[in-house]
Design a protein around this motif. Structure first.
Motif, mmCIF file in Angstrom:
data_model
loop_
_atom_site.group_PDB
_atom_site.id
_atom_site.type_symbol
_atom_site.label_atom_id
_atom_site.label_comp_id
_atom_site.label_asym_id
_atom_site.label_seq_id
_atom_site.Cartn_x
_atom_site.Cartn_y
_atom_site.Cartn_z
ATOM 1 N N LEU A 161 -92.534 17.983 -97.815
ATOM 2 C CA LEU A 161 -91.299 17.919 -97.047
ATOM 3 C C LEU A 161 -91.528 18.127 -95.554
ATOM 4 C CD1 LEU A 161 -88.259 17.708 -96.749
ATOM 5 C CD2 LEU A 161 -88.071 20.126 -97.399
ATOM 6 N N ASN A 162 -92.268 19.157 -95.184
ATOM 7 C CA ASN A 162 -92.486 19.445 -93.760
ATOM 8 C C ASN A 162 -93.249 18.326 -93.070
ATOM 9 O OD1 ASN A 162 -91.107 21.891 -93.857
ATOM 10 N ND2 ASN A 162 -92.946 23.041 -94.411
ATOM 11 N N SER A 214 -91.910 15.913 -106.908
ATOM 12 C CA SER A 214 -91.794 17.011 -105.944
ATOM 13 C C SER A 214 -90.750 18.031 -106.388
ATOM 14 C CB SER A 214 -91.411 16.471 -104.561
ATOM 15 O OG SER A 214 -92.433 15.665 -104.032
ATOM 16 N N THR A 215 -90.965 19.286 -105.979
ATOM 17 C CA THR A 215 -90.028 20.369 -106.288
ATOM 18 C C THR A 215 -89.586 21.096 -105.021
ATOM 19 O OG1 THR A 215 -91.896 21.883 -106.666
ATOM 20 C CG2 THR A 215 -91.009 20.732 -108.593
ATOM 21 N N ASP A 216 -89.858 20.509 -103.865
ATOM 22 C CA ASP A 216 -89.581 21.182 -102.591
ATOM 23 C C ASP A 216 -88.330 20.656 -101.881
ATOM 24 O OD1 ASP A 216 -90.506 18.707 -101.845
ATOM 25 O OD2 ASP A 216 -91.894 19.422 -100.303
ATOM 26 N N GLY A 217 -87.542 19.875 -102.563
ATOM 27 C CA GLY A 217 -86.329 19.334 -101.949
ATOM 28 C C GLY A 217 -86.544 18.067 -101.147
ATOM 29 N N ASP A 270 -98.638 12.774 -94.429
ATOM 30 C CA ASP A 270 -99.144 13.663 -93.373
ATOM 31 C C ASP A 270 -99.573 12.888 -92.121
ATOM 32 O OD1 ASP A 270 -101.381 12.468 -94.458
ATOM 33 O OD2 ASP A 270 -102.460 14.334 -94.884
ATOM 34 N N VAL A 271 -99.018 11.692 -91.966
ATOM 35 C CA VAL A 271 -99.306 10.843 -90.802
ATOM 36 C C VAL A 271 -98.106 10.839 -89.857
ATOM 37 C CG1 VAL A 271 -99.557 8.408 -90.107
ATOM 38 C CG2 VAL A 271 -101.013 9.360 -91.914
ATOM 39 N N ILE A 272 -98.375 10.764 -88.563
ATOM 40 C CA ILE A 272 -97.359 10.511 -87.549
ATOM 41 C C ILE A 272 -97.732 9.196 -86.875
ATOM 42 C CG2 ILE A 272 -96.312 11.289 -85.388
ATOM 43 C CD1 ILE A 272 -96.947 14.159 -86.231
ATOM 44 N N VAL A 273 -96.852 8.221 -86.938
ATOM 45 C CA VAL A 273 -97.120 6.892 -86.382
ATOM 46 C C VAL A 273 -96.717 6.897 -84.912
ATOM 47 C CG1 VAL A 273 -96.649 4.432 -86.573
ATOM 48 C CG2 VAL A 273 -96.702 5.858 -88.640
ATOM 49 N N LEU A 274 -97.696 6.755 -84.023
ATOM 50 C CA LEU A 274 -97.400 6.780 -82.601
ATOM 51 C C LEU A 274 -96.795 5.443 -82.149
ATOM 52 C CD1 LEU A 274 -100.427 8.776 -81.126
ATOM 53 C CD2 LEU A 274 -98.217 9.595 -81.957
ATOM 54 N N PRO A 275 -96.040 5.455 -81.050
ATOM 55 C CA PRO A 275 -95.354 4.240 -80.586
ATOM 56 C C PRO A 275 -96.299 3.046 -80.439
ATOM 57 C CG PRO A 275 -94.560 6.134 -79.360
ATOM 58 C CD PRO A 275 -95.712 6.624 -80.206
#
Length: 279
Positions: free
Chosen positions: A25-26, A54-57, A102-107
């Motif tokens: 989730l985070n 998943s169990t974390d909402g 766990d990836v952040i896609v940059l512009p």
């Protein structure tokens, strides 16, 4: 299945973004901030989340905040390969973007990869440059394994900072990080394929439950006559935990099992896999 594909049109979107989630989730919050931010891609696209029990909402959070996202919920835990194949099977985009939670896609990263593919339609897989969370370069592109490299990786507990020349060659630590170039394979955290290529390869091999399925896909891509390319102008952040290298645990067992199957499947016990250096 929750959500809807409101980003699609009758002909289907240009791109399907496939995300496999299991209690991330985070991480997902950061990923979705990048995918839905003001500098998101202008390409028509759909986002499909395959939720692995998943169990974390996570599911409730996505449904409440991103109703356009298509959510497929598993009834039992499945492996990375099987989950991605599920996501692709219910998608409709011309291109497939395999993207870890766990990836952040940059512009601009998505547009760079699709643009490169469109200019070079004969390629098979396009992989971005990955950065660690502190924005340092992450060694995510590799040469294919040899038995010697596997042994050295075990002895050094997968230490990417090793000074051993064979490990440095395997990790391609001395290559020009700013240059578009052929690679043997890259981490499956972020990669773009044309749907026709994915289908030609039969997707990921589901006999790999976790780990090495990315190397296997890239090896089969090369064998099918399609290049695997590193595109550094496309940049993503990858918060890579490498849990299998934190002592003897279940994840380490999956890693050992997968690499054993990889060598058996491709009959590599006494030979090297054929990658970009054989062009």
């Amino acid at each position: 299945m929750l959500g809807n594909s409101s980003t699609t049109n009758k002909a289907g979107p240009e791109l399907s973004i496939i995300i496999v989630n299991m209690n991330h989730l985070n991480k997902l919050k950061n990923l979705f901030n990048s995918l839905f931010g003001k500098e998101k891609t202008a390409r028509t696209h759909e986002i499909i989340v395959v939720d692995n029990c998943s169990t974390d909402g996570s599911v409730a959070y996505i449904a409440a905040n991103y109703p356009s996202v298509i959510i497929h919920q598993n009834d039992k835990v499945r492996g990375f390969a099987a989950n991605n194949n599920q996501g692709v099977n219910i998608s409709s985009g011309q291109y497939i973007f395999i993207c870890n939670p766990d990836v952040i896609v940059l512009p601009g990263a998505i547009d760079e990869m699709l643009g490169f593919y469109e200019r070079n339609p004969g390629v098979g897989i396009v992989c971005p440059q990955l950065l660690n969370s502190d924005l340092t370069f992450q060694p995510s592109v590799r040469r294919f394994y040899s038995l010697k490299v596997v042994a050295l990786r075990v002895l050094t507990w997968g230490n990417d900072a090793s000074t051993n020349k064979d490990i440095r060659k395997y990790l391609m630590l001395d290559f020009d990080k700013s240059k578009i170039q052929f690679i043997d394979w890259a981490l499956g955290a972020a990669m773009v394929l044309k749907r026709s290529v994915y289908q030609k390869l039969g997707g990921f091999d589901e006999k790999f439950f976790l780990y090495i399925e990315d190397a296997d896909l890239c090896l089969r891509c090369w064998a099918a006559g399609h290049a695997v390319v590193y595109c550094p102008q496309a940049v993503c952040i990858h918060d890579h935990q490498r849990a299998s290298m934190k002592g003897v645990n279940k994840l380490l067992w999956f890693h050992v099992k997968s690499i054993t199957y990889f060598f058996y499947k491709h009959q590599l016990l006494w030979r090297q896999a054929q990658g970009f250096e054989q062009l």
